[in-house]
Design a protein around this motif. Sequence first.
Motif, mmCIF file in Angstrom:
data_model
loop_
_atom_site.group_PDB
_atom_site.id
_atom_site.type_symbol
_atom_site.label_atom_id
_atom_site.label_comp_id
_atom_site.label_asym_id
_atom_site.label_seq_id
_atom_site.Cartn_x
_atom_site.Cartn_y
_atom_site.Cartn_z
ATOM 1 N N SER A 166 0.803 -1.230 0.000
ATOM 2 C CA SER A 166 0.000 0.000 0.000
ATOM 3 C C SER A 166 0.831 1.273 0.000
ATOM 4 O O SER A 166 0.285 2.376 -0.112
ATOM 5 N N ASP A 167 2.156 1.146 0.084
ATOM 6 C CA ASP A 167 3.035 2.317 0.113
ATOM 7 C C ASP A 167 3.085 2.957 -1.278
ATOM 8 O O ASP A 167 3.535 2.327 -2.243
ATOM 9 N N PRO A 168 2.644 4.204 -1.420
ATOM 10 C CA PRO A 168 2.639 4.852 -2.738
ATOM 11 C C PRO A 168 4.038 5.035 -3.327
ATOM 12 O O PRO A 168 4.176 5.250 -4.533
ATOM 13 N N ALA A 169 5.080 4.943 -2.475
ATOM 14 C CA ALA A 169 6.453 5.075 -2.981
ATOM 15 C C ALA A 169 6.864 3.850 -3.799
ATOM 16 O O ALA A 169 7.782 3.927 -4.620
ATOM 17 N N ASN A 170 6.187 2.717 -3.583
ATOM 18 C CA ASN A 170 6.548 1.476 -4.280
ATOM 19 C C ASN A 170 5.850 1.412 -5.636
ATOM 20 O O ASN A 170 4.966 0.581 -5.888
ATOM 21 N N THR A 171 6.274 2.279 -6.526
ATOM 22 C CA THR A 171 5.613 2.426 -7.828
ATOM 23 C C THR A 171 5.837 1.246 -8.770
ATOM 24 O O THR A 171 5.116 1.099 -9.756
ATOM 25 N N SER A 172 6.828 0.409 -8.487
ATOM 26 C CA SER A 172 7.101 -0.750 -9.352
ATOM 27 C C SER A 172 6.482 -2.034 -8.818
ATOM 28 O O SER A 172 6.495 -3.053 -9.506
ATOM 29 N N LEU A 173 5.969 -2.013 -7.597
ATOM 30 C CA LEU A 173 5.541 -3.236 -6.914
ATOM 31 C C LEU A 173 4.127 -3.655 -7.315
ATOM 32 O O LEU A 173 3.202 -2.843 -7.297
ATOM 33 N N HIS A 174 3.988 -4.947 -7.647
ATOM 34 C CA HIS A 174 2.682 -5.507 -8.005
ATOM 35 C C HIS A 174 2.416 -6.724 -7.110
ATOM 36 O O HIS A 174 3.172 -7.693 -7.139
ATOM 37 N N ASP A 175 1.353 -6.670 -6.327
ATOM 38 C CA ASP A 175 0.929 -7.793 -5.494
ATOM 39 C C ASP A 175 0.054 -8.708 -6.326
ATOM 40 O O ASP A 175 -0.986 -8.288 -6.834
ATOM 41 N N GLU A 176 0.469 -9.979 -6.499
ATOM 42 C CA GLU A 176 -0.229 -10.884 -7.404
ATOM 43 C C GLU A 176 -0.554 -12.212 -6.716
ATOM 44 O O GLU A 176 0.242 -13.152 -6.712
ATOM 45 N N GLU A 177 -1.726 -12.275 -6.082
ATOM 46 C CA GLU A 177 -2.202 -13.564 -5.574
ATOM 47 C C GLU A 177 -2.830 -14.311 -6.739
ATOM 48 O O GLU A 177 -3.770 -13.823 -7.372
ATOM 49 N N MET A 178 -2.325 -15.493 -7.038
ATOM 50 C CA MET A 178 -2.769 -16.226 -8.218
ATOM 51 C C MET A 178 -3.958 -17.129 -7.908
ATOM 52 O O MET A 178 -4.327 -17.329 -6.749
ATOM 53 N N ALA A 179 -4.538 -17.688 -8.942
ATOM 54 C CA ALA A 179 -5.704 -18.554 -8.776
ATOM 55 C C ALA A 179 -5.315 -19.962 -8.325
ATOM 56 O O ALA A 179 -6.108 -20.653 -7.686
ATOM 57 N N CYS A 180 -4.103 -20.399 -8.644
ATOM 58 C CA CYS A 180 -3.659 -21.742 -8.284
ATOM 59 C C CYS A 180 -3.445 -21.866 -6.774
ATOM 60 O O CYS A 180 -3.001 -20.935 -6.118
ATOM 61 N N THR A 181 -3.734 -23.037 -6.244
ATOM 62 C CA THR A 181 -3.539 -23.282 -4.812
ATOM 63 C C THR A 181 -2.269 -24.084 -4.538
ATOM 64 O O THR A 181 -1.900 -24.269 -3.379
ATOM 65 N N GLU A 182 -1.615 -24.545 -5.584
ATOM 66 C CA GLU A 182 -0.386 -25.324 -5.446
ATOM 67 C C GLU A 182 0.672 -24.788 -6.392
ATOM 68 O O GLU A 182 0.361 -24.264 -7.467
ATOM 69 N N MET A 183 1.932 -24.921 -5.997
ATOM 70 C CA MET A 183 3.058 -24.565 -6.858
ATOM 71 C C MET A 183 4.081 -25.695 -6.785
ATOM 72 O O MET A 183 4.576 -26.012 -5.697
ATOM 73 N N PRO A 184 4.408 -26.298 -7.927
ATOM 74 C CA PRO A 184 5.402 -27.379 -7.927
ATOM 75 C C PRO A 184 6.756 -26.888 -7.420
ATOM 76 O O PRO A 184 7.127 -25.720 -7.615
ATOM 77 N N ASP A 185 7.493 -27.775 -6.785
ATOM 78 C CA ASP A 185 8.823 -27.417 -6.265
ATOM 79 C C ASP A 185 9.708 -26.817 -7.344
ATOM 80 O O ASP A 185 10.474 -25.882 -7.084
#
Length: 304
Positions: A215-234
């Motif tokens: 939420s910091d407006p100074a972090n202009t390059s930051l993108h929070d991306e919660e994905m739809a998948c519930t698993e991630m392979p090793d």
Amino acid sequence: MQLIPKRLHSGRKSSYRAVAYGTVLLLATAVLSGCSSSPSQDAGQTALEKLDVNELKMTMLADISSTVVSDGELASNIKTDIARLAITPLRRSSEVQIAGNDEITRPVAVSFQKAFEQSLMNMMDEAQLSQAAAIIHTRKPTTPMCNPAGKALRQTMSASMQGDPQRTKTIEDRTVTLRRMAQNGPPMDLYVAYVKGGLDKRSPEEQLIYKKEVSDPANTSLHDEEMACTEMPDEIVGASYVLTTKLGHTLYFANNGVQAADAQGSTLWRYWFGSLKDAPVDKRYQEVFKYLKECGLDIPDIPL
């Protein structure tokens, strides 16, 4: 914790880079001067792309080496291992592996990644890149952004890491580099991609720190991306950096390992660094971005 040092410049390095890039530009002019495409012209364009990308890769490896050597808080044996196990092999190959006890391999692997991220920002500052996208793809939001700047909370690392100053330093250092990347602004983008519900698996304190950064407006390059998948392979867990040269070609760096909370026993780290014309690099690129796209993460200008 040592703040990121300013990189030393030398007239010799700048002169070499100017001559090398001038050669690339001359070849570009020669290749692109034809009015129609032909097999020989296509081969020339491929050669040009590889030369352009390899020049940037070698410049960055030299920059990474300088950063590692100048880190006064990094143990000399770790500096030696970074050169022996990562920098030197990557000069000769586009894919390398580092395997062994996490106590030994993590300081090498993550310190190299930190130095790479610092070099990426150096290249942006010097206009050696026209665009850059860093994607941290892990099961939970990336550990450095869930810690205060310059610090490492005990709960963000495995029990075996707690009390180990060299492995703790890997978190502390990247809390600084990632925040610098987050504040860099376009044309750099930093994506923190994690599985659905991944943030909930962080402690309340970690969640608060991460949400504050998002939420910091100074972090202009930051993108929070919660994905739809519930698993991630090793084999997907790690990071990808897609760099665009001044001539519009792609240099790709990727790694694969485990997050600090899972650090125990023996660890395998894998690196890919080079042109998408290199088969191992392109294979990793396709593997990662196929997974990310299937999980709903669509990053502009990064097609499969």
